[in-house]
Design an enzyme around this catalytic site. Structure first.
Site, PDB file in Angstrom:
ATOM      1  CG  ASP A 153      41.798  54.386  39.969  1.00 56.04           C
ATOM      2  OD1 ASP A 153      42.390  53.775  40.570  1.00 56.04           O
ATOM      3  OD2 ASP A 153      42.361  54.092  38.513  1.00 56.04           O
ATOM      4  CB  THR A 184      46.996  49.525  37.845  1.00 55.31           C
ATOM      5  OG1 THR A 184      48.010  49.313  38.756  1.00 55.31           O
ATOM      6  CG2 THR A 184      48.296  49.090  36.701  1.00 55.31           C
ATOM      7  N   GLY A 185      46.632  52.517  39.603  1.00 54.52           N
ATOM      8  CA  GLY A 185      47.589  53.337  40.155  1.00 54.52           C
ATOM      9  C   GLY A 185      47.651  53.913  40.903  1.00 54.52           C
ATOM     10  NE  ARG A 215      41.606  56.116  47.352  1.00 56.96           N
ATOM     11  CZ  ARG A 215      41.894  54.791  46.849  1.00 56.96           C
ATOM     12  NH1 ARG A 215      42.058  53.603  46.289  1.00 56.96           N
ATOM     13  NH2 ARG A 215      43.062  55.510  46.167  1.00 56.96           N
ATOM     14  CB  VAL A 216      35.683  54.788  46.246  1.00 56.61           C
ATOM     15  CG1 VAL A 216      35.563  53.919  45.349  1.00 56.61           C
ATOM     16  CG2 VAL A 216      34.597  54.756  47.770  1.00 56.61           C
ATOM     17  CB  THR A 220      44.339  47.714  40.385  1.00 57.49           C
ATOM     18  OG1 THR A 220      44.681  48.550  41.528  1.00 57.49           O
ATOM     19  CG2 THR A 220      43.719  47.542  40.337  1.00 57.49           C
TER      20      THR A 220
HETATM   21  N1  ASP Z   1      44.007  52.277  41.506  1.00 60.61           N
HETATM   22  C1  ASP Z   1      44.316  51.185  42.522  1.00 60.61           C
HETATM   23  C2  ASP Z   1      43.723  52.637  43.600  1.00 60.61           C
HETATM   24  O1  ASP Z   1      43.609  53.966  43.659  1.00 60.61           O
HETATM   25  C3  ASP Z   1      45.323  51.201  43.413  1.00 60.61           C
HETATM   26  C4  ASP Z   1      46.394  50.574  42.213  1.00 60.61           C
HETATM   27  O2  ASP Z   1      45.853  50.046  40.967  1.00 60.61           O
HETATM   28  O3  ASP Z   1      47.501  50.677  42.828  1.00 60.61           O
HETATM   29  O4  ASP Z   1      42.498  52.342  44.684  1.00 60.61           O
END
Ligand code: ASP
Length: 421
Positions: free
Chosen positions: A320, A340-341, A317-318, A289
């Protein structure tokens, strides 16, 4: 002496007795003349002082001199006190305006700051080529420079974070815009959000397929739609009406992301027993992200986040990132956050708002709050990181993965870009 002097000044009492009268008699006479006046304790104190100065007993003249002297001391004491209070009140204002033009009355709000991330995950030094590392660093630096220039000339944190995120969206190395990962259907679906810490207005978009810079559509939703969140075709129709750039899905094709999709699909197959081969899937293959948080010269905070989501996600799919309070949040009274995660965990832990809430309700510092929310995510089983800034320019960049692409401008204007732990 002080209490006697103040008493004299405040009550202005007179001793009505003949010159030859002793102080004992005088005091009794005064007490009788002022029944609601001097307390017996104060009287005894005056009596004791006079007796120690005039062992033979004071005359009326002695009494008058004694009173004049005490009044003089009281005035000196009172003036010194008033001066100290006045200095205390004007001190900080002087310090604040020191060396500054008159039209900039508050140094506190002169500070500005910018932090950004390009995703957290398994990023190992041993697996990174020097050339690739240079490319990532250059991308982060370009984004920092873009946002920094806006803030430096007095632009808003909203403008700075949006512009910084656009730079990362245009860079194929990061999972947002051009570099978005693929869904299980081989399409690209992007989410983004922006929030203004001054007004608490926010805009979010989800499941976009043709928007070159999703963060700018999020801003348009915030400013022009009367809504907070729009998705899919409706959001894209709104974009078209307002002249936002739409592109063909082909624009989002990158070889690297396509290979990551194939790898993840193959790994899933092998897990279900169809093939015996083991696949090593890293977070790099799975998600990523980009995000930026900033405080501008007016002390206003903003947060912007944009993502392609997770590789092989189901269409629709959505994550965070566009969920206000989960992946994105800004509030002038606390902080601005971009996360992010693993999105599902970040939504369940309401990460971004939780950081703000711990500061607001528990009085935690930015760093404490950011770390304790990330610990909560880890307890649930999620991994990732976040960036946060408060209105004083304090920053936090915790992550519980082996790396997070990140950068910030330090208080001296120095650019710092880091990748590993
Ligand atoms: N948080 C993002 C999501 O789940 C992906 C990411 O930040 O790695 O869409």
């Amino acid at each position: 002496m002080g209490s006697a002097a103040l008493m004299c000044l405040m009550r202005g009492h007179r001793v009505a007795h003949p010159p030859s009268q002793s102080f004992g008699e005088a005091s009794r006479a005064t007490a009788a003349a002022h029944p609601a006046g001097i307390t017996p304790e104060a009287f005894d104190f005056q009596f004791w002082m006079l007796r120690s100065e005039f062992p033979g007993g004071p005359t009326q003249r002695d009494m008058n001199l004694f009173r004049i002297r005490n009044c003089f001391f009281a005035i000196v004491l009172f003036s010194a006190g008033a001066l100290a209070v006045a200095q205390e009140q004007t001190g900080p204002a002087k310090a604040v305006s020191k060396g500054k033009p008159d039209d900039q009355p508050n140094m506190e709000i002169e500070k500005f700051g910018l932090v950004l991330h390009g995703g957290a995950g398994t990023i190992e030094r041993s697996k990174m080529t020097p050339e690739r590392e240079r490319e990532y660093r250059a991308g982060l630096e370009r984004a920092l420079m873009t946002g920094y220039k806006i803030l430096k000339r007095g632009g808003s944190s909203l403008d700075a974070t949006e512009a910084a995120v656009r730079v990362l969206e245009d860079d194929p190395h990061f999972n947002a815009g051009k570099g978005a990962v693929f869904t299980s259907a081989g399409t690209n679906e992007m989410d983004a959000a922006i929030m203004d810490g001054k007004t608490l207005v926010a805009g979010a978009v989800a499941s976009l397929r043709h928007i070159k810079n999703p963060i700018s559509l999020a801003r348009l939703v915030m400013e022009k739609s009367g809504h907070v969140m729009m998705d899919g075709e409706g959001a894209e129709a709104f974009a078209r009406e307002h002249g936002i750039e739409l592109v063909d899905q082909k624009y989002f094709y990158t070889q690297e992301r396509w290979e990551a999709l194939e790898k993840v699909k193959a790994a899933e197959k092998s897990r279900t027993g169809a093939a015996g081969k083991a696949f090593i899937i890293t977070d790099q293959d799975r998600h990523g992200t980009v995000g930026a948080v900033a405080v501008d010269r007016n002390g206003n905070l903003a947060a912007s986040t944009s993502t392609g989501g997770t590789t092989n996600k189901r269409p629709g799919r959505v994550g965070d990132s566009p969920v206000i309070g989960a992946g994105t949040y800004a509030n002038n009274s606390t902080c601005a956050v971009s996360a992010t995660g693993d999105g599902e965990y970040f939504i369940r832990a309401t990460v971004a708002h939780d950081v703000s809430a711990l500061m607001e309700y528990r009085g935690m510092s930015l760093k404490e709050a950011a770390q304790s929310v990330l610990d909560k995510v880890a307890k649930l089983g999620g991994s990732g990181g976040l960036i946060a800034i408060d209105r004083h320019g304090n920053i936090a960049l915790p992550f519980n993965t082996s790396g997070m692409y990140r950068g910030y401008v330090d208080p001296n204007g120095k650019f710092v870009v880091e990748i590993y732990k």
